[in-house]
Design a protein around this motif. Structure first.
Motif, PDB file in Angstrom:
ATOM      1  N   UNK A 107       0.417  -1.551  -0.300  1.00 24.43           N
ATOM      2  CA  UNK A 107       0.045  -0.082   0.065  1.00 24.43           C
ATOM      3  C   UNK A 107       1.087   1.700   0.363  1.00 24.43           C
ATOM      4  N   UNK A 108       2.238   1.411   1.030  1.00 24.69           N
ATOM      5  CA  UNK A 108       2.742   2.796   1.309  1.00 24.69           C
ATOM      6  C   UNK A 108       3.306   2.543  -0.825  1.00 24.69           C
ATOM      7  N   UNK A 109       3.893   1.826  -1.250  1.00 26.30           N
ATOM      8  CA  UNK A 109       4.495   1.556  -2.186  1.00 26.30           C
ATOM      9  C   UNK A 109       3.749   1.875  -3.446  1.00 26.30           C
ATOM     10  N   UNK A 110       2.213   1.487  -3.542  1.00 24.82           N
ATOM     11  CA  UNK A 110       1.274   2.201  -4.306  1.00 24.82           C
ATOM     12  C   UNK A 110       0.707   3.742  -4.161  1.00 24.82           C
ATOM     13  N   UNK A 111       1.085   3.822  -3.389  1.00 21.73           N
ATOM     14  CA  UNK A 111       0.630   5.390  -2.555  1.00 21.73           C
ATOM     15  C   UNK A 111       1.688   6.242  -3.009  1.00 21.73           C
ATOM     16  N   UNK A 112       2.807   5.789  -2.634  1.00 22.95           N
ATOM     17  CA  UNK A 112       4.280   6.430  -3.693  1.00 22.95           C
ATOM     18  C   UNK A 112       4.433   6.689  -5.186  1.00 22.95           C
ATOM     19  N   UNK A 113       3.736   5.628  -5.675  1.00 18.76           N
ATOM     20  CA  UNK A 113       4.093   5.333  -7.457  1.00 18.76           C
ATOM     21  C   UNK A 113       2.944   6.771  -7.848  1.00 18.76           C
ATOM     22  N   UNK A 116       4.048   9.682  -7.518  1.00 18.12           N
ATOM     23  CA  UNK A 116       4.914  10.081  -8.691  1.00 18.12           C
ATOM     24  C   UNK A 116       4.706  10.345 -10.313  1.00 18.12           C
ATOM     25  N   UNK A 117       3.438   9.088 -10.236  1.00 18.58           N
ATOM     26  CA  UNK A 117       2.608   9.472 -11.955  1.00 18.58           C
ATOM     27  C   UNK A 117       1.646  10.422 -12.132  1.00 18.58           C
ATOM     28  N   UNK A 118       1.971  11.150 -10.991  1.00 20.21           N
ATOM     29  CA  UNK A 118       0.789  12.702 -11.288  1.00 20.21           C
ATOM     30  C   UNK A 118       2.223  13.819 -11.500  1.00 20.21           C
ATOM     31  N   UNK A 119       3.135  13.483 -11.419  1.00 19.14           N
ATOM     32  CA  UNK A 119       4.464  14.827 -11.906  1.00 19.14           C
ATOM     33  C   UNK A 119       4.511  14.223 -13.456  1.00 19.14           C
ATOM     34  N   UNK A 120       4.538  12.706 -14.227  1.00 17.71           N
ATOM     35  CA  UNK A 120       4.750  12.526 -15.371  1.00 17.71           C
ATOM     36  C   UNK A 120       3.582  13.539 -16.179  1.00 17.71           C
ATOM     37  N   UNK A 121       4.575  14.364 -17.253  1.00 22.35           N
ATOM     38  CA  UNK A 121       3.765  14.508 -18.654  1.00 22.35           C
ATOM     39  C   UNK A 121       4.678  14.287 -19.230  1.00 22.35           C
ATOM     40  N   UNK A 122       3.814  15.151 -20.428  1.00 23.43           N
ATOM     41  CA  UNK A 122       4.626  14.493 -21.915  1.00 23.43           C
ATOM     42  C   UNK A 122       5.831  15.646 -22.147  1.00 23.43           C
ATOM     43  N   UNK A 123       6.383  15.632 -23.291  1.00 21.71           N
ATOM     44  CA  UNK A 123       8.135  15.854 -23.335  1.00 21.71           C
ATOM     45  C   UNK A 123       7.663  16.987 -23.631  1.00 21.71           C
ATOM     46  N   UNK A 124       7.847  17.982 -23.395  1.00 23.36           N
ATOM     47  CA  UNK A 124       7.334  19.003 -23.801  1.00 23.36           C
ATOM     48  C   UNK A 124       8.339  19.726 -24.035  1.00 23.36           C
ATOM     49  N   UNK A 125       9.039  20.187 -24.010  1.00 25.33           N
ATOM     50  CA  UNK A 125      10.600  20.390 -25.206  1.00 25.33           C
ATOM     51  C   UNK A 125      10.414  19.835 -26.498  1.00 25.33           C
TER      52      UNK A 125
END
Length: 141
Positions: A107-113, A116-125
Motif C-alpha cells: 500500500x505504501x509503495x502504491x501510494x508513493x507510485x 510520482x505518476x502525477x508528475x509525469x507529463x509529455x516531453x514539452x521541449x
C-alpha cells in the motif's frame, strides 16, 4: 639475313582524358553512396547482434537473480513468522501478521507510485523543438 627493325610509328599525341559527364558523376556518386550505406547497415546489424546477445544474457541473469530473491523473501517471511511465534502467539496469527506487513508495504509503495505518476507529463521541449523544425522546413519556400 636482313636485319629489319620494326617500323616505329609516330608517337601518338598526348591527349587529356575526357572529363566525365555530369550524368556519369551522379551515377558514380549514387553507386558509391549506395555501397557506403550497405556497409554501414551491415556494421549496425553486426553491432546490434552482439549487443542483443549480451543483453539477452544479462536479462536471463537478472531473471534468475529475481527468482532467487523471491525465494529468499519467502524464506524470510517464514522465518519472521516463526520469530513472532516465539512470543507465544499461535502460528496462524503469526502468518497473518506477516501478511499484514506485506500488505501495508504494498500500500505504501502504491501510494508513493501514485504521487510520482502525477508528475509525469509529455516531453514539452521535444514537442516544441519538433514544431519549430516543422515550421522552418515548411517555410523554406
Amino acid at each position: 639475313m636482313t636485319d629489319t627493325a620494326p617500323v616505329k610509328s609516330a608517337p601518338e599525341p598526348l591527349t587529356q582524358p575526357e572529363e566525365p559527364s555530369i550524368g556519369t558523376l551522379v551515377a558514380t556518386i549514387s553507386s558509391d553512396l549506395s555501397t557506403l550505406l550497405q556497409h554501414e547497415i551491415a556494421l549496425v546489424k553486426s553491432e546490434v547482434k552482439i549487443s542483443a546477445k549480451n543483453g539477452g544474457l544479462a536479462a536471463g541473469l537478472f531473471a534468475a537473480a529475481g527468482f532467487l530473491l523471491v525465494l529468499a523473501v519467502i524464506m524470510l517471511s517464514i522465518a519472521i513468522a516463526y520469530l513472532i511465534h516465539l512470543t507465544g502467539l499461535d502460528l496462524a496469527f503469526c502468518y497473518l501478521i506477516v501478511f499484514a506487513l506485506y500488505a501495508a508495504l504494498a500500500g505504501a509503495l502504491a501510494f508513493v507510485g501514485i504521487k510520482k505518476i502525477r508528475n509525469v507529463g509529455p516531453p514539452e521541449r521535444a514537442i516544441a523543438q519538433a514544431q519549430e523544425t516543422k515550421k522552418v522546413l515548411t517555410n523554406r519556400g
